[in-house]
Design a protein around this motif. Structure first.
Motif: not given
Length: 214
Positions: A3-6, A10-12, A113-114, A155-156
């Motif tokens: 499943l997509l959690h983000f 958010q990545f951008q 966490y995911v 976030s990293l």
């Protein structure tokens, strides 16, 4: 298929901080050490701080850094605060259960966490982004004597520093719960982040799965 959690946004937003640190307004410089700047923002709701970290990790190439960060089994070897760390699978997805050792007389904390990793190519730039957040999973019920941490977000974003190291951005927030005074939480953040990054550098150097380039 997991499943997509983000979201893509958010990545951008995470990798965008490598170019344009978003630290205007109420963000304040908390401490600067080892080429790392740590900023913090007061969260009125919890009385705690959110943190943003900018800097570099010399001698730790970005892909290696991402591999080390994702490797749960290896984390147990180099992170002295890990009591338990394992993955649970549910439906077509998985979450991570992580118990952290706290010094006596404080209770240990645990996280569920995911997380997701994306290896991106942005106009020829290779950037690795890893996002994580708390999740509620029945396979990891709360246990007596251990305080469950909710509201964990991280976030990293990492890319090459142009040499043999990594340029790094990290965002971090969690609420450890319980009756820990805020001064102690802030002290832990101030000393804990640099020591974590030092441990991470050592872990990169000693990584057993390091790819050898001919």
């Amino acid at each position: 298929m997991e499943l997509l959690h983000f979201s893509e946004e958010q990545f951008q937003a995470a990798w965008g901080e490598l170019d344009n640190p978003m630290i205007s307004g109420d963000w304040e410089l908390f401490t600067e050490t080892m080429g790392i700047q740590i900023y913090r923002l007061y969260d009125k709701e919890s009385g705690l701080y959110e943190y943003k970290i900018y800097g570099s990790l010399p001698d730790c190439p970005p892909e290696l850094c991402a591999d080390v960060y994702m490797d749960l089994e290896y984390r147990k070897q180099w992170d002295q605060y890990v009591k338990e760390l394992y993955k649970v699978t549910f439906e077509k997805d998985h979450a991570i259960c992580w118990e952290v050792k706290y010094p006596f007389p404080l209770s240990n904390r645990d996280y569920v966490y995911v997380r997701e990793r994306q290896d991106l190519d942005i106009n020829g730039r290779k950037i690795w982004v890893i996002l994580a957040k708390s999740a509620s999973v029945s396979q990891c019920p709360e246990r007596s004597g251990i305080i469950r941490v909710n509201g964990y977000k991280q976030s990293l974003a990492i890319e090459s520093d142009g040499k043999n190291g990594s340029k790094v951005y990290m965002y971090y927030f969690d609420n450890p719960g319980g009756m820990i005074p805020s001064w102690l939480i802030n002290w832990a953040a101030k000393s804990g982040v640099p020591s974590f990054l030092t441990d991470m550098q050592k872990a990169c150097k000693n990584y057993p799965h390091k790819k050898t380039h001919q």
